[in-house]
Design an enzyme around this catalytic site. Structure first.
Site, mmCIF file in Angstrom:
data_model
loop_
_atom_site.group_PDB
_atom_site.id
_atom_site.type_symbol
_atom_site.label_atom_id
_atom_site.label_comp_id
_atom_site.label_asym_id
_atom_site.label_seq_id
_atom_site.Cartn_x
_atom_site.Cartn_y
_atom_site.Cartn_z
ATOM 1 C CE LYS A 89 -5.967 14.300 -16.603
ATOM 2 N NZ LYS A 89 -5.052 14.454 -16.450
ATOM 3 C CD GLN A 110 -3.847 8.514 -11.891
ATOM 4 O OE1 GLN A 110 -2.438 8.291 -11.757
ATOM 5 N NE2 GLN A 110 -5.005 8.843 -11.997
ATOM 6 C CE LYS A 113 -4.700 7.577 -8.008
ATOM 7 N NZ LYS A 113 -3.956 8.641 -8.121
ATOM 8 C CE LYS A 125 1.553 9.005 -12.217
ATOM 9 N NZ LYS A 125 0.423 9.341 -11.121
ATOM 10 N N GLY A 164 0.651 16.389 -13.951
ATOM 11 C CA GLY A 164 2.237 16.490 -13.060
ATOM 12 C C GLY A 164 2.372 15.174 -12.312
ATOM 13 C CG ASP A 165 3.282 11.336 -10.270
ATOM 14 O OD1 ASP A 165 1.617 11.464 -9.434
ATOM 15 O OD2 ASP A 165 4.083 10.919 -9.801
ATOM 16 C CB THR A 208 -3.677 15.726 -5.146
ATOM 17 O OG1 THR A 208 -3.040 15.785 -6.107
ATOM 18 C CG2 THR A 208 -3.478 14.714 -4.488
ATOM 19 C CG ASN A 239 0.467 19.461 -5.760
ATOM 20 O OD1 ASN A 239 -0.010 18.783 -5.853
ATOM 21 N ND2 ASN A 239 0.540 20.747 -6.174
ATOM 22 C CB SER A 382 -7.265 16.557 -14.039
ATOM 23 O OG SER A 382 -6.057 16.727 -13.297
HETATM 24 P P1 NDP Z 1 6.656 17.231 -5.378
HETATM 25 O O1 NDP Z 1 7.672 16.226 -6.307
HETATM 26 O O2 NDP Z 1 5.227 18.223 -5.866
HETATM 27 O O3 NDP Z 1 6.450 16.824 -4.147
HETATM 28 C C1 NDP Z 1 7.490 15.185 -3.753
HETATM 29 C C2 NDP Z 1 7.726 15.845 -2.052
HETATM 30 O O4 NDP Z 1 8.224 13.786 -1.778
HETATM 31 C C3 NDP Z 1 8.955 15.876 -1.845
HETATM 32 O O5 NDP Z 1 8.938 16.993 -0.979
HETATM 33 C C4 NDP Z 1 10.202 14.754 -2.450
HETATM 34 O O6 NDP Z 1 11.374 15.432 -1.364
HETATM 35 C C5 NDP Z 1 9.640 13.939 -1.328
HETATM 36 N N1 NDP Z 1 10.203 12.977 -2.001
HETATM 37 C C6 NDP Z 1 9.607 12.348 -2.503
HETATM 38 N N2 NDP Z 1 10.515 10.787 -2.614
HETATM 39 C C7 NDP Z 1 11.041 11.031 -1.505
HETATM 40 C C8 NDP Z 1 10.932 9.739 0.075
HETATM 41 N N3 NDP Z 1 12.244 8.816 -0.629
HETATM 42 N N4 NDP Z 1 12.026 9.598 1.394
HETATM 43 C C9 NDP Z 1 11.392 11.439 1.601
HETATM 44 N N5 NDP Z 1 10.623 12.429 0.864
HETATM 45 C C10 NDP Z 1 10.490 12.367 -0.297
HETATM 46 O O7 NDP Z 1 5.369 15.407 -6.116
HETATM 47 P P2 NDP Z 1 3.400 15.207 -5.294
HETATM 48 O O8 NDP Z 1 3.918 15.320 -4.300
HETATM 49 O O9 NDP Z 1 2.889 15.116 -6.868
HETATM 50 O O10 NDP Z 1 3.467 13.567 -4.820
HETATM 51 C C11 NDP Z 1 3.612 13.429 -3.922
HETATM 52 C C12 NDP Z 1 2.940 12.052 -4.049
HETATM 53 O O11 NDP Z 1 1.194 12.394 -4.752
HETATM 54 C C13 NDP Z 1 3.605 10.936 -4.982
HETATM 55 O O12 NDP Z 1 3.370 9.544 -4.588
HETATM 56 C C14 NDP Z 1 2.474 11.467 -6.476
HETATM 57 O O13 NDP Z 1 2.293 9.572 -6.942
HETATM 58 C C15 NDP Z 1 1.202 11.651 -5.433
HETATM 59 N N6 NDP Z 1 0.274 12.008 -6.314
HETATM 60 C C16 NDP Z 1 0.250 13.271 -6.935
HETATM 61 C C17 NDP Z 1 -0.950 13.688 -7.657
HETATM 62 C C18 NDP Z 1 -0.631 15.041 -7.802
HETATM 63 O O14 NDP Z 1 -1.288 15.767 -8.313
HETATM 64 N N7 NDP Z 1 0.410 16.145 -8.098
HETATM 65 C C19 NDP Z 1 -2.330 12.925 -7.283
HETATM 66 C C20 NDP Z 1 -2.105 12.179 -6.704
HETATM 67 C C21 NDP Z 1 -1.218 11.358 -6.492
HETATM 68 P P3 NDP Z 1 12.405 15.860 -2.143
HETATM 69 O O15 NDP Z 1 13.035 17.053 -3.538
HETATM 70 O O16 NDP Z 1 14.077 16.057 -1.334
HETATM 71 O O17 NDP Z 1 12.753 14.343 -3.932
HETATM 72 O O1 2IT Z 2 -1.899 10.360 -9.138
HETATM 73 C C1 2IT Z 2 -2.686 10.897 -10.038
HETATM 74 O O2 2IT Z 2 -3.105 10.305 -10.538
HETATM 75 C C2 2IT Z 2 -1.663 12.069 -10.625
HETATM 76 N N1 2IT Z 2 -0.394 12.596 -10.272
HETATM 77 C C3 2IT Z 2 -2.703 12.841 -10.895
HETATM 78 C C4 2IT Z 2 -3.005 13.113 -12.519
HETATM 79 C C5 2IT Z 2 -4.245 13.574 -13.350
HETATM 80 O O3 2IT Z 2 -4.455 13.537 -14.370
HETATM 81 O O4 2IT Z 2 -4.416 14.803 -12.110
#
Ligand code: NDP
Ligand code: 2IT
Length: 449
Positions: A89, A110, A113, A125, A164-165, A208, A239, A382
């Site tokens: 997952k 992961q 976590k 992943k 997603g990520d 998240t 997100n 999830s």
């Molecule tokens: P998104 O794609 O929705 O958003 C990522 C955001 O971070 C965007 O605004 C992006 O900007 C910005 N970003 C990326 N790289 C940089 C950088 N180098 N400097 C500044 N801003 C940056 O992704 P998520 O919100 O889903 O994911 C964000 C983080 O959270 C990641 O590390 C992901 O692994 C982690 N995560 C996500 C989960 C989920 O459920 N979605 C769960 C657990 C962890 P831009 O659009 O300009 O690229």
């Molecule tokens: O980093 C993470 O935990 C995620 N991107 C979510 C993974 C999931 O299976 O919901």
């Protein structure tokens, strides 16, 4: 040399070209020494050598046709890291920086976590070096279809369940799910983060970001502190960042920053989440657009960041929520936060802090929630989506949100109790790593070689 040091030395030799993978492993192995020394069974079973190596790493070619009729080629991956406690997952990341080393760091994190959630899910992943920026909807659709045309044979609701990520949200999951169903004829919970129309769970979109705030609240409650009325800084504008800001506002705290890869917004009046969603979820625009719509907001482009460091971390705050990407917060940033009186850091992104920044936070004794504990609310929800799909049920928002909150509180309690058990009360890095590790390692031993 300890067992953990020996394994680390070998990995450094073998994977010197995967620095973020080595960083993630180093942080975990450093914390495990007390449990490894207390119980020789882990070394006897070669658990560290085994848990650091993916069970399976799939790599494939993704050919698709762009809007001009030109053929494009990307690389696709799925790292099935560990299935000792449940089906693989973890998310899929679409970003030009994606490579096997980044996905190995994410997959490795992961494992622990997912174990910490207390739910039966293994670690994985995947993703691609495809860059969604500037692509049309139809290009994203054709890419997702081509990606799934290979991936479908490796996944399934009790085998591996992607989500997603970065770069993968509801739109991409919809296209991926459609292609899976077209090829297999199966209507089943093979992906999470789905649209509510076809098996998605209420509160998964928010999970998240909400979870990170619930985790911060749990850490602070133990210290008789609260976020209400406090200024908070948030990085990212995707997100995780959006729903972190939303929950902070709901509980009476004030998020004053967000940033994307091009610049940051500072709004002393508090981030306007409605506008942020319009800009990022609907228009998919840059934060300059947010500054156009909100007169009190101040925009700083990356080119104007002092010393090239993310300006978010120099804004005075009570709590910080890094929610963008790995290594976005270094030692100097940690020092700036602490010098400005920051008392709480809860990580929404995966491994946002460099190793020496983590060290600063732990040393300072502030409430520091490391990513694998603080951002586990996404994957936990999830799993709640998988549960609903498997039993053909639909739970209401409040039911899922209440379960999410309880899970985050349990993760905090477990990490805190484990840190105390191993002689370092308050060190949630150690507590989360040992608690996450112990369950998976014991399952691996019980299942034999
Ligand atoms: P998104 O794609 O929705 O958003 C990522 C955001 O971070 C965007 O605004 C992006 O900007 C910005 N970003 C990326 N790289 C940089 C950088 N180098 N400097 C500044 N801003 C940056 O992704 P998520 O919100 O889903 O994911 C964000 C983080 O959270 C990641 O590390 C992901 O692994 C982690 N995560 C996500 C989960 C989920 O459920 N979605 C769960 C657990 C962890 P831009 O659009 O300009 O690229
Ligand atoms: O980093 C993470 O935990 C995620 N991107 C979510 C993974 C999931 O299976 O919901």
């Amino acid at each position: 040399m300890t067992y953990a040091e020996k394994v680390m030395e070998n990995l450094k030799e073998k994977y010197s070209y995967q620095p973020v993978f080595l960083q993630a492993v180093q942080e975990v192995l450093q914390s495990l020494t007390p449990i490894l020394e207390k119980n020789g069974i882990y070394e006897k079973n070669r658990i560290l050598e085994r848990i650091t190596e993916p069970e399976r790493a799939i790599s494939f070619r993704v050919d698709w046709v762009d809007d001009k009729g030109e053929i494009q080629v990307n690389r696709g991956y799925r790292i099935q890291y560990n299935s000792a406690i449940g089906p693989y997952k973890g998310g899929l990341r679409l970003h030009p920086s994606v490579n096997p080393g980044i996905l190995k760091f994410l997959g490795f994190e992961q494992i622990f976590k997912n174990s910490l959630t207390g739910l039966p899910i293994g670690g994985a992943k995947g993703g691609s070096d495809f860059d969604p920026k500037g692509k049309s909807d139809m290009e994203v659709m054709r890419f997702c279809q081509a990606f799934m045309t290979e991936l479908y044979r490796h996944i399934g609701p009790t085998i591996d369940v992607p989500a997603g990520d970065i770069g993968v949200g509801g739109r991409e999951i919809g296209y991926l799910y459609g292609q899976y169903k077209r090829i297999t004829t199966r209507y089943e919970g093979v992906l999470t983060g789905k649209n509510l129309l076809f098996g998605g769970s209420l509160a998964r979109t928010e999970a998240t970001g909400f979870g990170v705030v619930y985790f911060a609240q749990a850490m602070l409650a133990d210290r008789k502190e609260t976020l209400a009325g406090k200024d908070c800084v948030v990085s990212g504008a995707g997100n995780v960042a959006i729903y972190c800001c939303q929950k902070l506002l709901e509980i009476g705290a004030k998020p004053v920053t967000v940033c994307d890869s091009r610049g940051m917004i500072h709004d002393p009046n508090g981030i306007n989440v409605k506008v942020l969603k319009q800009v990022k979820e609907v228009e998919r625009a840059s934060l300059t657009r947010y500054a156009e719509l909100v007169p009190s907001a101040h925009y700083t482009p990356v080119a104007d960041y002092p010393n090239g460091r993310n300006a978010v971390w120099s804004v005075p705050c009570f709590a910080a929520f890094p929610c963008a990407t790995q290594n976005e917060l270094n030692k100097a940033d940690a020092e700036a936060l602490l010098a400005n009186g920051c008392k709480c850091v809860a990580e929404g992104a995966n491994m946002p802090s460099t190793l020496d920044a983590v060290h600063e936070f732990v040393k300072s004794g502030i409430a520091y929630g490391p990513a694998k504990a603080a951002n586990a609310g996404g994957v936990a929800t999830s799993q709640l989506e998988m549960e609903q799909n498997a039993s053909m049920q639909i739970w209401d928002f409040d039911t899922v949100d209440a379960k999410l909150k309880r899970i985050m509180e349990n993760i905090y309690a477990n990490a805190a109790a484990t840190a105390t058990e191993f002689g370092q009360p308050g060190n949630l890095v150690m507590g989360a790593n040992i608690a996450g590790f112990r369950k998976v390692a014991d399952a691996m031993i019980a299942q034999g070689v």
